[in-house]
Design an enzyme around this catalytic site. Structure first.
Site, mmCIF file in Angstrom:
data_model
loop_
_atom_site.group_PDB
_atom_site.id
_atom_site.type_symbol
_atom_site.label_atom_id
_atom_site.label_comp_id
_atom_site.label_asym_id
_atom_site.label_seq_id
_atom_site.Cartn_x
_atom_site.Cartn_y
_atom_site.Cartn_z
ATOM 1 N N ASP A 110 49.761 -11.361 9.907
ATOM 2 C CA ASP A 110 48.696 -11.971 8.913
ATOM 3 C C ASP A 110 48.141 -10.776 8.138
ATOM 4 O O ASP A 110 48.210 -10.665 6.878
ATOM 5 C CB ASP A 110 47.748 -12.932 9.526
ATOM 6 N N GLU B 52 52.731 -30.474 14.344
ATOM 7 C CA GLU B 52 52.942 -29.162 15.009
ATOM 8 C C GLU B 52 53.410 -29.207 16.487
ATOM 9 O O GLU B 52 52.905 -30.269 17.204
ATOM 10 C CB GLU B 52 51.497 -28.354 15.128
ATOM 11 N N GLU C 97 40.481 -29.951 9.748
ATOM 12 C CA GLU C 97 41.401 -29.723 10.979
ATOM 13 C C GLU C 97 41.413 -28.512 11.783
ATOM 14 O O GLU C 97 41.333 -27.408 11.217
ATOM 15 C CB GLU C 97 42.650 -30.297 10.881
ATOM 16 N N LYS D 298 41.136 -18.776 8.603
ATOM 17 C CA LYS D 298 41.484 -18.187 9.984
ATOM 18 C C LYS D 298 40.291 -17.263 10.558
ATOM 19 O O LYS D 298 39.383 -16.988 10.003
ATOM 20 C CB LYS D 298 42.575 -17.086 9.542
ATOM 21 N N CYS E 42 28.850 27.810 14.067
ATOM 22 C CA CYS E 42 29.930 26.641 13.537
ATOM 23 C C CYS E 42 29.326 25.671 12.554
ATOM 24 O O CYS E 42 28.254 25.262 13.099
ATOM 25 C CB CYS E 42 30.418 25.874 14.715
ATOM 26 N N CYS F 251 38.896 25.950 16.369
ATOM 27 C CA CYS F 251 38.141 24.833 15.861
ATOM 28 C C CYS F 251 38.444 24.870 14.261
ATOM 29 O O CYS F 251 38.453 25.834 13.720
ATOM 30 C CB CYS F 251 36.587 25.503 15.925
ATOM 31 N N LYS G 215 43.529 -25.507 13.104
ATOM 32 C CA LYS G 215 44.832 -25.172 12.804
ATOM 33 C C LYS G 215 45.322 -24.645 14.182
ATOM 34 O O LYS G 215 45.163 -23.696 14.808
ATOM 35 C CB LYS G 215 44.585 -23.779 11.907
ATOM 36 N N SER H 131 53.768 -23.203 3.509
ATOM 37 C CA SER H 131 52.994 -22.543 4.189
ATOM 38 C C SER H 131 51.495 -22.567 3.659
ATOM 39 O O SER H 131 51.604 -22.972 2.425
ATOM 40 C CB SER H 131 53.409 -21.108 4.798
ATOM 41 N N LEU H 132 50.705 -22.128 4.203
ATOM 42 C CA LEU H 132 49.028 -22.348 3.789
ATOM 43 C C LEU H 132 48.821 -20.986 3.192
ATOM 44 O O LEU H 132 48.768 -20.115 3.969
ATOM 45 C CB LEU H 132 48.199 -22.725 4.679
HETATM 46 ZN ZN LIG Z 1 33.586 25.633 15.334
#
Ligand SMILES: [Zn+2]
Length: 683
Positions: free
Chosen positions: A39, A177, A118, A314, A432, A408, A120, A84-85
């Site tokens: 789905d 079903e 209802e 759903k 850094c 890095c 499902k 289908s739905l």
């Molecule tokens: Zn770094």
């Protein structure tokens, strides 16, 4: 407007994937993803096509009604197409759907629209045809127009009457079903296990697998049930009346059917259903809402594949499948490198997800996650989605194992992984850019240099201005003063306050300097220990040079300090030998004249203290050492002679005993205050 190439690319991949799953599901009967995962893929495709209608060509799975049926089965033509739905995955989608119905029916705003809500049921749709009241055939949905004949299974499905009253229309098709209840499913799998047979993954797969067998001589009884949810042609003027008629004829109808008056009622129904979901005897994956009046249903009619008068609301699918387009490395503020998967966007639990954390190298290796892989992802709560597994059969031939970078990605500095730790880390700290702001904030915080007026926001600002890139830059800030005071949000007063606070910080206490360096694993308590062992700048510099000269593993001497284990020793070494850190620290230190620690020896002479319970970061041994250095006797038992009991978390019976004896009980903070006070009295 033309479709952007990356969207077209994504659309093509989705179409291919959905067609593959259709084939596996409809023709080969071996789905490798769940319905809700399917789905999610389908939902994304519908979304792309709604944004770019030119994509919605006749080749798209959204325009093709199902796939061809299994060849071995006899075919049964449905009396009327079995649609289908449409799915609604969230309240706004449902609201849009309800409003579109009202608009198409031209209902005045005060007129209610009645719906039947209802469960499902997560089963297999089956159509029963009755001719002159006798059951003629049972068939699967198939391609919606023609299904596979499964009439031979009817004797094994409860809830299917073989005859219904003769005054019904000559030909009647009843839809419902077929499923296996949760309880029966568990029992089935228990028997499978006992007989050494392969277990079924879900009740739905077990039900579908059963009716798709031509041979009904099965090893394990499979208790299939049938619950009605539709009839053609119409036998009443409303859906509710039709179901009552079907019940009268001997069909089973679900307990979940409920008349709802409008959107609010539907939403209440849905929320209630989510709460009672586990107590319902069969698996459900949401709610279904149908307009009750058949004349309204007829008026609204059908789209290519779906009716306009009904919708499936759903439950959010917390799992989905997608493709790993790339793996990128993020560097956290403490230098930890985290691999992150860039995903083909997919809806999971109603949210569009494009990234998932892969945690670390071990995780990638264990799950063998590669760029290009189809993967299953999962969301729990609001947490970042996780990749749970790779769908191996879909792995592209060109996929190679992922290799972690040796440098890095932000500063190109060396990356290290300490023994016993899972994370790789950039050790460049303040050098850094990914870590600099955090490292500088830590340095100027109250616990270290204590520079007033320099909060997180201001540090970030000065860093981004290029005024403050390293610790030594603090002492060069006055050279930017003229430009700085004229910047928005600043003035003479605020800048002067910071500059004078920086001047004061030259005399920072040596333990606070240790703490401010931001060495991983070195907290305030360890900083105090280090400050005693290396009590002035010269000692710190000597240590730095010693660690830089000698061979590896020579930081062991540090572990002789109480509270310094091999891990902390290793971190200290890594910090001082990180490329570029020696000149950076030398320059910083050149501005400082730290205050030495006060001599606390003997301030608690003659006193006996006892520690109980656990303290933050396991710092109890450090606190005990502190007490000894202050001249106190550290005892393990509370007696009348005990001066203080210092209590951590989860203290034992010592606390009760101290209470009985009337001995002062201190928290860690109170203990530190006592120590400070005694130091002051002493000096
Ligand atoms: Zn770094």
């Amino acid at each position: 407007m033309s479709v952007p190439p990356e969207i077209r690319q994504e659309w093509q991949e989705l179409v291919q994937e959905i067609l593959l799953h259709n084939r596996l599901y409809y023709q080969e009967d071996r789905p490798i993803i769940s319905d809700s995962e399917y789905d999610s893929l389908y939902h994304r495709l519908v979304f792309l096509e709604s944004q770019h209608p030119e994509l919605s060509t006749p080749y798209s799975p959204t325009q093709r009604v199902g796939e061809r049926s299994l060849e071995q089965f006899q075919k049964v033509d449905h009396l009327f197409p079995l649609y289908s739905l449409t799915n609604a995955f969230c309240t706004p989608e449902l609201e849009k759907f309800v409003m579109s119905c009202r608009k198409a029916l031209e209902l005045p705003s005060e007129e209610p629209l009645h719906w039947v809500a209802e469960h499902k049921i997560d089963g297999l749709t089956v159509a029963l045809q009755y001719k002159q009241g006798n059951l003629k055939s049972a068939s699967t949905r198939g391609d919606g127009r023609q299904g596979e004949d499964i009439t031979h299974h009817v004797p094994f499905i409860s809830g299917i009457p073989l005859r219904i009253p003769l005054h019904t229309p000559e030909l009647l098709e009843i839809r419902g079903e077929v499923f296996i209840s949760k309880k029966d499913f568990q029992e089935m799998n228990r028997q499978c296990k006992e007989k050494g047979l392969e277990l079924f993954s879900t009740a739905r797969n077990a039900a579908a697998g059963t009716v798709r067998q031509l041979d009904i001589d099965l090893d394990i009884p499979r208790p299939l049930q049938f619950i009605v949810h539709g009839v053609f042609p119409q036998i009443a003027d409303t859906y509710q009346k039709a179901t009552q008629q079907l019940i009268a004829w001997g069909f089973c109808y679900q307990s979940g059917g409920q008349l709802c008056l409008g959107l609010d009622d539907l939403i209440d129904y849905y929320h209630n259903l989510q709460e009672i979901r586990d107590d319902i005897p069969y698996e459900i994956d949401g709610a279904v809402y149908k307009i009750n009046r058949f004349d309204f249903q007829d008026q609204l009619g059908y789209r290519t594949k779906t009716p306009r008068f009904a919708v499936a609301h759903k439950f959010p699918a917390l799992q989905s499948t997608t493709v790993i387009k790339d793996i990128v490395i993020q560097v956290g503020r403490t230098g930890v490198l985290t691999p992150v998967a860039c995903l083909r966007p997919v809806y999971v639990g109603g949210v569009c997800v494009a990234r998932a954390s892969l945690h670390n190298q071990d995780e990638i290796t264990r799950k063998d996650i590669r760029i290009g892989d189809h993967v299953r992802i999962q969301r729990a709560g609001d947490v970042i989605p996780q990749v749970t597994e790779v769908i191996q059969p879909l792995r592209p031939k060109s996929a190679v194992p992922f290799e972690f970078p040796q440098l890095c990605p932000v500063c190109q500095g060396p990356v290290l992984r300490l023994e016993g730790q899972v994370a790789y880390r950039c050790v460049q700290g303040v050098q850094c850019p990914a870590q600099a702001i955090w490292a500088l904030r830590h340095l100027v915080s109250k616990e270290s240099l204590n520079i007033k007026g320099l909060g997180p926001k201001q540090v970030k600002f000065l860093y981004q201005m290029g005024y403050l890139n390293s610790p030594a830059d603090l002492f060069k800030l006055d050279s930017h003063k003229e430009a700085w005071i004229n910047l928005p949000g600043w003035g003479q007063k605020s800048v002067d306050q910071i500059l004078s606070s920086i001047q004061e910080s030259r005399h920072v206490a040596i333990d606070k300097l240790w703490y401010g360096l931001g060495i991983p694993q070195v907290g305030q308590a360890t900083s105090l220990v280090l400050a005693r062992a290396f009590p002035d700048l010269q000692a710190v510099k000597n240590l730095m040079h010693k660690l830089n000269q000698e061979q590896s593993q020579d930081e062991e001497f540090l572990t002789e300090l109480e509270g310094v284990g091999p891990l902390i020793a290793q971190e200290i070494k890594i910090f001082f030998v990180a490329p570029g850190n020696v000149p950076l620290l030398e320059e910083f230190f050149s501005y400082l004249a730290p205050t030495p620690l006060k001599d606390i020896s003997q301030v608690l002479k003659g006193k006996t203290v006892v520690f109980t319970g656990s303290f933050e970061n396991g710092s109890r041994s450090i606190l005990e050492q502190q007490a000894r250095q202050a001249g106190a006797c550290v005892s393990s038992a509370v007696t009348k002679k005990t001066t203080y009991l210092i209590c951590g978390q989860d203290p034992g019976q010592k606390r009760e005993k101290a209470e009985k004896l009337g001995i002062p009980i201190l928290s860690k903070q109170q203990w530190e205050e006592v120590l400070q006070k005694d130091i002051l009295n002493h000096s």
